[in-house]
Design an enzyme around this catalytic site. Structure first.
Site, PDB file in Angstrom:
ATOM      1  CG  ASP A 105      36.630  41.196  34.204  1.00 35.28           C
ATOM      2  OD1 ASP A 105      36.506  42.275  33.627  1.00 35.28           O
ATOM      3  OD2 ASP A 105      37.241  41.345  35.453  1.00 35.28           O
ATOM      4  CG  ASN A 139      40.070  40.868  46.664  1.00 32.59           C
ATOM      5  OD1 ASN A 139      40.313  41.281  45.715  1.00 32.59           O
ATOM      6  ND2 ASN A 139      38.732  40.331  46.795  1.00 32.59           N
ATOM      7  CG  HIS A 143      40.016  41.136  42.292  1.00 31.98           C
ATOM      8  ND1 HIS A 143      38.728  41.377  42.934  1.00 31.98           N
ATOM      9  CD2 HIS A 143      40.297  42.020  41.516  1.00 31.98           C
ATOM     10  CE1 HIS A 143      38.130  42.483  42.522  1.00 31.98           C
ATOM     11  NE2 HIS A 143      39.166  43.145  41.719  1.00 31.98           N
ATOM     12  CD  GLU A 181      36.738  38.483  43.998  1.00 25.90           C
ATOM     13  OE1 GLU A 181      37.811  38.844  44.286  1.00 25.90           O
ATOM     14  OE2 GLU A 181      35.734  38.793  43.960  1.00 25.90           O
TER      15      GLU A 181
END
Ligand code: F6R
Length: 250
Positions: free
Chosen positions: A74, A143, A145, A150
């Protein structure tokens, strides 16, 4: 570090240093057996010790990195490759310069482009042209990810632009001068893209990752914990320290 390398499953190391040495040895073994290996790489705090180990290894047991190709997960949208906080800069400083990788060997999705959607599609094509990723290194967000997928990301998602959650923006603020400087969008490989890697190695260290690790491994597969989609992959290894593994049923 033990000599026997872990196979698929969950492996708990005494600490992050030991787990990182194990991950680095798995990468070195792959490149020794397949000099033109294609590696999927991650940024963030988690893999930095792995990268240091790979660079240090060149001093005492050098291997030929000149046929290796890499693809990162990313990049922040809006940051050019030479921006100090870009993942391009991070990877050059943390790994590529240390291994003398040339620009044609490494790939990251562009953070700046006239047409990010077609750049994302082209990124997918270049992974395919390379023959596909042999070994994908992953970290995990608090979280759940993976890459910047996400919660809510689909299991068959592909490389695309998406909005970062507040949780991720806050977690990454430590790399920027002020939280307001953290980009709010990113371009990321999709979960479907990641699942096409032949082998996946997810590293997680520290108590902050314990719930996400538990949800990834022990909860049902759900888009609310993107890493849980890894349960459908036949060759995934979780390399954890004691804290990240602390909530697992063992
Ligand atoms: C990095 C990436 C992210 C990180 C995750 C954990 O390229 O894709 O998914 O792996 O946010 O970050 P750290 O390692 O900084 O805790």
């Amino acid at each position: 570090m033990t000599d026997a390398l872990p196979s698929t499953g969950v492996h708990v190391s005494v600490d992050a240093t030991d787990a990182s040495a194990t991950a680095a040895k798995m990468i070195l073994d792959l490149v020794r057996s397949k000099p033109n290996a294609v590696l999927g790489l991650a940024t963030g705090s988690t893999p930095t010790k792995v990268y240091q180990y790979l660079i240090r290894n060149q001093e005492f047991d050098p291997i030929d990195w000149s046929y290796v190709t890499t693809f990162n997960l990313d990049e922040y949208v809006g940051l050019t490759p030479d921006h100090p906080q870009s993942f391009h800069s991070f990877m050059r400083a943390e790994l590529f310069e240390g291994l003398n990788l040339t620009e044609d060997q490494y790939h990251l999705p562009p953070g700046v482009h006239d047409d990010l959607a077609s750049a994302a599609a082209e990124y997918e094509s270049s992974i395919l042209r390379s023959g596909g990723i042999d070994l994908q290194i992953l970290g995990i967000g608090e979280n759940g990810h993976i890459a910047f997928n996400e919660p809510g990301s689909a299991g068959d998602s592909r490389t695309r632009v998406l909005d970062l959650t507040e949780n991720t923006i806050n977690a990454n603020a430590r790399f920027f001068e002020s939280p307001g400087d953290v980009p709010r969008t990113a371009i990321t490989m999709g979960i479907g893209t990641i699942l096409e890697a032949k082998q996946i190695l997810l590293l997680a260290f520290g108590q902050r990752k314990a719930q996400a690790v538990k949800d990834s491994i022990e909860a049902d597969v759900s888009k609310y914990c993107p890493a849980s989609f890894l349960q459908s992959h036949p060759n995934v290894t979780f390399l954890l320290d004691e804290d990240a593994a602390s909530l697992l049923n063992r």
